[in-house]
Design a protein around this motif. Structure first.
Motif, PDB file in Angstrom:
ATOM      1  N   ALA A  48       0.832  -1.347  -0.169  1.00 34.02           N
ATOM      2  CA  ALA A  48       0.049  -0.053   0.288  1.00 34.02           C
ATOM      3  C   ALA A  48       0.661   1.013   0.408  1.00 34.02           C
ATOM      4  CB  ALA A  48      -1.351  -0.094   1.524  1.00 34.02           C
ATOM      5  N   VAL A  49      -0.241   2.302  -0.351  1.00 33.62           N
ATOM      6  CA  VAL A  49       0.622   3.832  -0.506  1.00 33.62           C
ATOM      7  C   VAL A  49       0.488   4.922   0.525  1.00 33.62           C
ATOM      8  CG1 VAL A  49       2.185   3.206  -1.734  1.00 33.62           C
ATOM      9  CG2 VAL A  49       0.500   4.315  -2.708  1.00 33.62           C
ATOM     10  N   MET A  50       0.968   6.198   1.018  1.00 35.53           N
ATOM     11  CA  MET A  50      -0.013   6.745   1.519  1.00 35.53           C
ATOM     12  C   MET A  50       0.291   7.912   1.095  1.00 35.53           C
ATOM     13  SD  MET A  50      -1.185   8.046   5.949  1.00 35.53           S
ATOM     14  CE  MET A  50       0.140   8.785   6.456  1.00 35.53           C
ATOM     15  N   PHE A  51      -0.070   8.698   1.431  1.00 33.54           N
ATOM     16  CA  PHE A  51      -0.476  10.101   0.805  1.00 33.54           C
ATOM     17  C   PHE A  51      -2.061  11.356   1.243  1.00 33.54           C
ATOM     18  CE2 PHE A  51      -1.379  13.886  -1.483  1.00 33.54           C
ATOM     19  CZ  PHE A  51      -0.079  14.859  -1.447  1.00 33.54           C
ATOM     20  N   PRO A  52      -1.337  12.826   2.021  1.00 32.46           N
ATOM     21  CA  PRO A  52      -0.285  12.456   2.432  1.00 32.46           C
ATOM     22  C   PRO A  52      -0.244  12.425   3.815  1.00 32.46           C
ATOM     23  CG  PRO A  52      -2.535  14.316   3.091  1.00 32.46           C
ATOM     24  CD  PRO A  52      -2.909  13.223   2.264  1.00 32.46           C
ATOM     25  N   GLY A  53       1.635  12.544   4.210  1.00 34.57           N
ATOM     26  CA  GLY A  53       1.270  12.115   5.992  1.00 34.57           C
ATOM     27  C   GLY A  53       2.508  13.472   6.677  1.00 34.57           C
ATOM     28  N   PHE A  54       3.268  12.768   7.271  1.00 36.61           N
ATOM     29  CA  PHE A  54       4.338  14.302   7.810  1.00 36.61           C
ATOM     30  C   PHE A  54       5.374  14.065   6.762  1.00 36.61           C
ATOM     31  CE2 PHE A  54       2.462  13.431  11.986  1.00 36.61           C
ATOM     32  CZ  PHE A  54       2.546  14.357  11.929  1.00 36.61           C
ATOM     33  N   ASP A  63      -5.061  23.487  -0.188  1.00 36.76           N
ATOM     34  CA  ASP A  63      -5.223  22.339  -0.946  1.00 36.76           C
ATOM     35  C   ASP A  63      -6.009  22.338  -1.751  1.00 36.76           C
ATOM     36  OD1 ASP A  63      -6.441  22.682   1.658  1.00 36.76           O
ATOM     37  OD2 ASP A  63      -7.880  24.336   1.269  1.00 36.76           O
ATOM     38  N   ALA A  64      -5.073  22.849  -3.016  1.00 39.54           N
ATOM     39  CA  ALA A  64      -5.549  22.800  -4.092  1.00 39.54           C
ATOM     40  C   ALA A  64      -4.178  21.752  -4.609  1.00 39.54           C
ATOM     41  CB  ALA A  64      -5.219  24.133  -4.725  1.00 39.54           C
ATOM     42  N   GLU A  65      -2.918  22.080  -3.350  1.00 31.34           N
ATOM     43  CA  GLU A  65      -1.907  20.853  -4.533  1.00 31.34           C
ATOM     44  C   GLU A  65      -2.085  19.955  -4.367  1.00 31.34           C
ATOM     45  OE1 GLU A  65       1.855  24.017  -4.480  1.00 31.34           O
ATOM     46  OE2 GLU A  65       0.860  22.929  -2.449  1.00 31.34           O
ATOM     47  N   ARG A  66      -3.112  19.515  -2.825  1.00 32.26           N
ATOM     48  CA  ARG A  66      -3.297  18.004  -1.822  1.00 32.26           C
ATOM     49  C   ARG A  66      -4.062  17.054  -2.876  1.00 32.26           C
ATOM     50  NH1 ARG A  66      -5.228  19.128   4.346  1.00 32.26           N
ATOM     51  NH2 ARG A  66      -6.458  16.684   3.449  1.00 32.26           N
ATOM     52  N   ASP A  67      -5.283  17.950  -3.472  1.00 29.50           N
ATOM     53  CA  ASP A  67      -6.458  17.690  -4.253  1.00 29.50           C
ATOM     54  C   ASP A  67      -5.413  17.217  -5.679  1.00 29.50           C
ATOM     55  OD1 ASP A  67      -7.879  18.320  -2.311  1.00 29.50           O
ATOM     56  OD2 ASP A  67      -9.070  20.117  -3.270  1.00 29.50           O
TER      57      ASP A  67
END
Length: 320
Positions: A48-54, A63-67
């Protein structure tokens, strides 16, 4: 006793790294570079992979970058047997609920919930926040990120189990307590029994595995080493797994003295390997000094046989 969700989806066992975000020298998000990071990590044997984290510097993304980056991740994991975990670290409950629903609608396989910590909200309000997000994505696997060392928010194992009793979609806990082992044991041995991923760069990974942890969630710049440790452990070659982890440990212990320190170290490792073009962290950060940069070079030399340069890429020093 079987941990909740432990036998349901093997994608949440093993190595589940947090993705880093490459930036240009001007500090802009490198979209193509992020896509390359995703593709590289997906090919390393992770589950698995996760985003976003520390490790993604989520607190430095708008917000736009995260989306945008979440959309790139979900597009590139669509149809693959690797779970895409979208994290919801937002402090405001209304925003966290909205983001969790949006992530699931966009195709996330799981939602990671980082409890609110800014200005030390009361414990009952923290639990209410987590419950609201769990309700919002009922039917979708949820992971609770328990990171008292990074956030100061403290939840007892019994409080976490209470959440799981009331919300069956809470299937795993990412444990970043120091040390993590007692929390892992308490969560596994209680009712319901909860599967755990150990975070904190896997500094205490062997102890967590002995206690029954389902896997590890580190950064992604040298994720191949964690995959190797996991594979050795799972195949019964415990001494070899311990030997490799023991070689990693002096580096991990140094870098984990600060979140910004390990984020910068991992970025520099990725740049040296050719995974990203620049090892830029958004300010304010924690630049490496000359001795710490030399440590990165020693690390790469020591583990060069397990950390290949991606095809078509070259790792050259970044003159930033």
């Amino acid at each position: 006793m079987t941990a909740a969700g432990s036998g349901d989806d093997d994608r949440f066992r093993g190595v589940c790294p947090v993705l880093e975000v490459p930036f240009t020298p001007a500090g802009d998000v490198d979209q193509a570079g992020f896509a390359r990071v995703v593709d590289h990590v997906l090919g390393t044997g992770v589950t698995a992979v996760m985003f976003p984290g520390f490790a993604s510097e989520f607190h430095k993304l708008d917000d736009a970058e995260r989306d945008l980056l979440a959309r790139i991740l979900l597009e590139r994991t669509s149809g693959l047997d690797v779970a895409a975990i979208v994290s919801v670290p937002d402090h405001a409950t209304t925003i966290a609920v909205r983001r969790a629903r949006s992530a699931v609608d966009a195709g996330a396989d799981a939602v990671n919930i980082l409890p609110p910590s800014f200005l030390s909200p009361p414990g009952n309000k923290v639990l209410a926040h987590v419950e609201a997000v769990l309700d919002a994505v009922a039917g979708t696997t949820a992971i609770l990120q328990y990171a008292p060392a990074q956030t100061g928010t403290v939840l007892s194992p019994e409080a976490i189990r209470g959440l799981a009793r009331a919300h069956q979609n809470l299937r795993l806990v990412k444990v970043e307590a120091v040390p993590p082992g007692p929390v892992v044991s308490a969560l596994l041995d209680g009712e319901p029994s909860l599967s755990c991923l150990v975070g904190y760069a896997g500094v205490q990974l062997p102890d967590a595995l002995r206690r029954g942890a389902a896997g590890v969630q580190p950064g992604c710049s040298f994720v191949e080493l964690y995959v190797r440790v996991w594979d050795l452990w799972e195949s019964g070659r415990v001494d070899e797994a311990l030997g490799l982890h023991g070689r990693m440990l002096p580096y991990l212990a140094y870098w984990m003295q600060g979140v910004e320190l390990i984020v910068q170290a991992e970025k520099t490792i990725s740049q040296r390997r050719g995974l990203i073009d620049h090892d830029v962290c958004r300010a304010p950060g924690r630049p490496l000094d000359a001795h710490e940069t030399a440590m990165v070079d020693r690390f790469l030399e020591e583990f060069h046989d397990l950390l290949p340069t991606p095809v078509g890429r070259t790792g050259t020093p970044d003159n930033k």
